[in-house]
Design a protein around this motif. Structure first.
Motif, short mmCIF file in Angstrom:
data_model
loop_
_atom_site.label_atom_id
_atom_site.label_comp_id
_atom_site.label_asym_id
_atom_site.label_seq_id
_atom_site.Cartn_x
_atom_site.Cartn_y
_atom_site.Cartn_z
N GLU A 357 67.51 27.82 50.28
CA GLU A 357 66.37 27.14 50.10
C GLU A 357 66.14 26.22 48.81
OE1 GLU A 357 63.93 27.54 52.43
OE2 GLU A 357 64.63 28.92 53.70
N GLN A 358 65.14 25.74 48.54
CA GLN A 358 65.19 24.83 47.48
C GLN A 358 64.97 25.88 45.98
OE1 GLN A 358 61.46 22.46 46.93
NE2 GLN A 358 62.22 21.41 45.35
N ARG A 359 64.74 26.90 46.06
CA ARG A 359 64.65 27.64 44.79
C ARG A 359 65.57 28.69 44.77
NH1 ARG A 359 61.23 27.08 40.69
NH2 ARG A 359 59.55 25.46 41.17
N TYR A 360 66.19 29.21 45.85
CA TYR A 360 67.09 30.21 46.00
C TYR A 360 68.31 30.04 47.13
CZ TYR A 360 64.48 32.28 49.53
OH TYR A 360 63.79 32.53 50.68
N ALA A 361 69.24 31.03 46.79
CA ALA A 361 70.05 30.89 48.09
C ALA A 361 70.67 32.10 48.12
CB ALA A 361 71.33 29.84 47.69
N LEU A 362 71.29 32.74 49.30
CA LEU A 362 71.68 33.97 49.54
C LEU A 362 73.20 34.07 50.02
CD1 LEU A 362 70.92 37.28 49.13
CD2 LEU A 362 70.29 37.18 51.57
N ASP A 363 73.98 34.72 49.38
CA ASP A 363 75.30 34.48 50.05
C ASP A 363 75.59 36.01 50.46
OD1 ASP A 363 76.06 32.42 47.45
OD2 ASP A 363 76.07 31.95 49.44
N LEU A 364 76.39 36.31 51.36
CA LEU A 364 76.95 37.57 51.74
C LEU A 364 78.47 37.50 51.70
CD1 LEU A 364 74.56 38.26 54.80
CD2 LEU A 364 74.19 39.06 52.48
N ARG A 365 79.12 38.54 51.30
CA ARG A 365 80.53 38.53 51.18
C ARG A 365 81.11 39.75 51.70
NH1 ARG A 365 78.42 37.64 45.31
NH2 ARG A 365 78.11 35.18 45.31
N ALA A 366 82.37 39.54 52.16
CA ALA A 366 83.18 40.76 52.52
C ALA A 366 84.78 40.39 52.23
CB ALA A 366 83.09 40.94 53.93
N GLY A 367 85.43 41.58 51.72
CA GLY A 367 86.95 41.33 51.57
C GLY A 367 87.43 42.59 51.97
N TYR A 368 88.81 42.25 51.89
CA TYR A 368 89.82 43.46 52.60
C TYR A 368 91.00 43.23 51.73
CZ TYR A 368 93.16 46.29 55.18
OH TYR A 368 94.10 47.14 55.51
N VAL A 369 91.78 44.46 51.60
CA VAL A 369 93.05 44.34 50.86
C VAL A 369 93.97 45.61 51.39
CG1 VAL A 369 94.38 44.48 48.51
CG2 VAL A 369 91.71 43.50 48.69
N TYR A 370 94.91 44.93 51.90
CA TYR A 370 96.06 46.17 52.11
C TYR A 370 97.36 46.33 50.80
CZ TYR A 370 99.86 48.49 54.42
OH TYR A 370 100.90 49.12 54.78
N GLU A 371 97.13 47.34 50.29
CA GLU A 371 98.27 47.56 49.36
C GLU A 371 99.02 48.69 49.79
OE1 GLU A 371 96.66 47.00 45.49
OE2 GLU A 371 98.67 46.76 44.41
N ARG A 372 100.31 48.40 50.30
CA ARG A 372 101.25 49.41 50.64
C ARG A 372 101.76 50.01 49.18
NH1 ARG A 372 106.92 48.79 53.84
NH2 ARG A 372 107.54 50.97 53.76
N THR A 373 101.87 51.19 48.86
CA THR A 373 102.45 51.65 47.64
C THR A 373 103.78 51.46 47.41
OG1 THR A 373 102.55 53.82 46.43
CG2 THR A 373 102.91 54.03 48.70
#
Lengths: 457, 386
Positions: A357-373
């Motif tokens: 909108e003019q006065r605000y914006a809303l972001d949605l986020r998601a992330g994934y990490v695969y870390e083998r030991t």
């Protein structure tokens, strides 16, 4: 099409120059909790897959080239906390929570036709400024979460936008190894030590400063596709402990001279060199969506031993008849190879501008990490516990804009939630009489964080 | 700017500033508010049973007699070896004679002179029901009640005493009690945990081995069952720890631990070389055994045994094996408090290992012995200190 060909040709030229720069760069690193947990809320929520297009103050960590990407001064402060529920053989390992405050700023500067950027970043653990400790070899411990997560991170960076599609940056990170020395001298009464001993001691501790550079580059390949590359060299924090006793044992007849010297040199933290290549894509047909993918190579196989090297000397010549047996030689510990494996760590981050909108914006986020030991199963005398991790992050960002004339720019509030599944792993000892025995280790981690960022146009 | 506009501007400025500063202040307060928490080093974890063992305190067993850590109140009794099996404590004991003879001067000071006591019999005791708290929660302590006699010497081959009991539970609920006597190792069975024992056969299930210089009379039986091997019986024949095998647990034949030699060899043939000024090991004897399942599913036979040393003391040592025949010995003592003897392991469901050992105790000036409990890992406490 001609324009793109020309751009790609320049890419090849600059790429060669950058390659020379990377090879010439000194050992670099960021050795602290940010390597384990990430830096600043938005980038954590995107799984750290931001090397290609990061431009907020977290660029000080993820890719210093991004410092020159923004248009105005940006100040960011974040707080994050991660609680661990890790166990060995069903017994809670009581891994301390990892939490701290992150400060960061990026400041673009236009000098004639050249667009520069300056950045500063600071991570302050909220439990302590630094931790250094070495445990007994026979005590299993979660190696990545015990000591290395509790260190201060300070970084200063500079970047330049060479062309409208090429940015490069570099920086310096500060760390502190320690040298501790304790000396005791005097007389100790063997029979009445508390009443008839005269001892004095001297203690010295030095936290010295080490500075390491790092480099990165961002390529705006097209209007919707960015490429990022960063390189950090390996880094280790060594700690030296020296202790000495020079005195006389009294109360048993003639005084018995005693001399004891100990020097222990250990590596408290090791961060492998790493090369990260990332892509960020904002599809033209749906520019509210941003998808990032990073692939990071970590040179864990170069990990030096975490077992300290110790030299111990004891000189004691008791008179005959006292029945005191002095060992002829005290053998200190010696380093044991870690036998770790290099790893490729994929990271994915997705961001959707859900509302604008003019006065605000809303972001949605998601992330994934695969870390083998990178740690091998602990079959021998060492017990450095680690397991493969699947990390899922969710986040949200609320940007307030249109605040003129109070603020020319915007204010953004970020929050994220983090869940890490640490897979159960069996450690079967080669020896049936190993002091620790077989064990199963695993668990999960829960965390979250908030941030506020002010951007000035 | 008019006054009202200026006021509204200032109000907006104030709100924005507050909104911008408040999170910073909260974050700083949150960060500062949690400074300085101390955390302990990681605790010891051990699933191998090698020790070191810690002798239990009185408040962990519920038996408040000296010495601390007794498994049973043996007041008024001479007590030798004790073991836990089939959910009960079994021990060999006898009251002193009303007018005991002078002690045999050839015996070491902490060895019971059984000539000063009635003939030994085997007792069986149930958990004593002693209670305490652990982390604020009620727990049942590890001590046992006094119990009753369940087996006395009666067969000709047994002589006048039965001792060194070892009980196991069969799949159908029957309890087998292996014991030692003058002529070797015998066997009795009961229908259940508290059933009456009936001897199996008229002869020992494992008799003397004349090829052994000391006479080879087996004692200190310890029985485990392996899927691949059947029943394995570990015992002491005077020249080290030996093992015998059986398919049914009734008829045993000695197993040769070293096929390269013509003789049937003990499984523990080499004692550790002393380091620096450490005492010299003289023998390996009085084994106790158990079958353990490690985290991850690996099954291991653990044998604990007594090592007398040339400083007139004793330690308890431990060896482990995957097949029950070839063992790997732990290089350090598993337990050495108060010169312990006759070790018997007791695995608990929580993964800890208790060890019953015999230590010295005086009863009216006579060496009477006592059975004490110790635990590994040593940092694990069974109850809160009152």
């Amino acid at each position: 099409m001609v324009k793109r060909t020309h751009r790609l040709r320049r890419l090849a030229v600059y790429g060669s120059a950058l390659a020379c720069l990377w090879l010439a760069s000194a050992g670099t690193a960021h050795a602290n909790g940010v390597d384990t947990n990430g830096f600043m809320s938005r980038s954590v929520a995107l799984g750290g897959a931001v090397a290609a297009d990061v431009e907020d103050p977290s660029a000080n960590y993820y890719n210093p080239a991004g410092i020159a990407r923004g248009e105005g001064l940006r100040l960011n402060v974040s707080y994050s906390n991660i609680n661990s529920r890790l166990s060995i053989n069903g017994v809670d390992s009581h891994v301390e929570r990892m939490a701290g405050v992150d400060f960061g700023l990026t400041a673009p500067v236009q000098l004639g036709p050249v667009h520069f950027g300056f950045g500063l970043a600071l991570h302050l653990p909220d439990q302590r400024l630094s931790r250094t400790r070495s445990s007994l070899v026979e005590r299993p411990r979660w190696e990545l979460f015990d000591t290395r997560a509790h260190k201060v991170f300070v970084s200063a960076n500079v970047a330049v936008r060479l062309t409208h599609w090429l940015l490069i940056g570099g920086g310096i990170t500060f760390q502190s190894p320690s040298v501790l020395e304790l000396n005791i001298r005097g007389e100790a009464d063997a029979l009445q030590p508390e009443r008839r001993s005269h001892l004095e001691h001297e203690f010295r501790g030095d936290l010295t400063s080490i500075r390491y550079p790092d480099v990165g580059a961002q390529f705006l390949l097209t209007d919707d596709l960015s490429l990022g590359v960063t390189y950090r060299g390996q880094f280790e924090l060594k700690n030296t402990i020296r202790a000495g006793v020079d005195g006389v044992i009294t109360g048993l007849g003639d005084g018995i001279p005693l001399s004891f010297q100990l020097e222990s040199i250990s590596v408290s933290t090791f961060v492998p060199r790493q090369l990260a290549v990332g892509l960020a894509w904002r599809p033209e047909f749906f520019d509210r969506l941003r998808i990032g993918f990073d692939l990071v190579w970590l040179d864990w196989s170069a990990h030096t031993s975490l077992i300290p090297s110790e030299d111990i000397t004891l000189t004691l010549e008791p008179p005959p008849g006292l029945g005191i047996d002095v060992p002829g030689e005290i053998v200190g510990r010696r380093p044991i190879p870690m036998r770790m494996k290099d790893r490729f760590v994929p990271r994915v981050g997705v961001e959707l501008r859900a509302l604008e909108e003019q006065r605000y914006a809303l972001d949605l986020r998601a992330g994934y990490v695969y870390e083998r030991t990178p740690f091998p199963a602990q079959r021998g005398v060492t017990n450095f516990v680690d397991s493969t991790r699947h990390q899922l992050a969710l986040g949200v960002g609320l940007t307030l804009q249109g605040l003129e004339p109070v603020l020319r720019g915007g204010v953004r509030f970020d929050a994220h939630f983090l869940y890490t599944r640490v897979m159960s792993r069996r450690h079967i000892k080669d020896s049936l009489v190993d002091p620790v025995g077989d064990y199963i280790a695993g668990g999960h981690q829960l965390g979250g964080g908030v941030a506020v960022e002010i951007a000035f146009e | 700017m008019t006054g009202m506009k200026r006021l509204r501007h200032l109000q907006r400025l104030s709100s924005t500033a507050t909104a911008g500063l408040l999170p910073w202040i909260l974050l700083l307060a949150l960060g500062c508010g949690t400074l300085g928490t101390e955390t302990a080093f990681p605790g010891a974890i051990s699933s191998s049973g090698v020790g070191p063992f810690r002798q239990l305190e009185r408040y962990e067993t519920g038996v408040f007699r000296a010495p601390s850590g007794q498994s049973v109140d043996s007041t008024g009794l001479f007590l030798e070896s004790a073991s836990v099996g089939a959910e009960r404590l079994y021990y060999a004991a006898a009251p002193p004679l009303a007018a005991p003879p002078e002690r045999d001067p050839a015996l070491p000071g902490d060895v019971i002179d059984w000539a000063q006591a009635e003939p030994r019999a085997i007792y069986r005791a149930a958990p004593g029901g002693f209670t305490g708290t652990r982390d604020g929660e009620p727990v049942v302590l590890s001590g046992f009640g006094v119990g009753t006699r369940v087996l006395e010497a009666s067969a000709a081959w047994e002589g006048d005493a039965v001792f060194d009991p070892c009980a196991i539970t069969l799949a159908d609920g029957r309890v087998r009690l292996y014991y030692a006597a003058a002529g070797g190792i015998g066997l009795a069975e009961a229908s259940g945990t508290d059933g009456t024992f009936t001897r199996v056969g008229d002869a020992p299930i494992l008799g003397p081995d004349a090829s052994i210089a000391s006479g080879g009379v087996p004692r200190s039986p310890a029985v485990v069952e392996l899927e691949a091997q059947g029943y394995l019986l570990y015992y002491d024949a005077g020249d080290g720890v030996r093992v015998a095998r059986s398919d049914d647990g009734l008829a045993f034949a000695p197993v040769d631990a070293d096929a390269a030699t013509p003789a049937i060899d003990p499984i523990f043939t080499a004692l550790l070389e002393p380091r620096d000024a450490d005492p010299v090991e003289l023998d390996a004897r009085m084994p106790g055994a158990t079958m353990a399942t490690m985290p991850g599913g690996r099954r291991v036979v653990r044998v604990y045994f007594e090592i007398p040393r040339d400083d007139e003391g004793r330690i308890v040592s431990m060896s482990a094996s995957a097949d029950g025949i070839t063992f790997e010995r732990y290089a350090r003592p598993s337990f050495q408090t108060a010169s312990p003897g006759a070790p018997r392991p007791w695995l608990r469901e929580d993964g800890t290992t208790l060890l019953l050992t015999r230590i010295s105790r005086q009863l009216e000036g006579l060496e009477a012995g006592a059975s004490v409990l110790s635990i590994s890992p040593a940092n694990h406490f069974l109850a809160d200190e009152p």
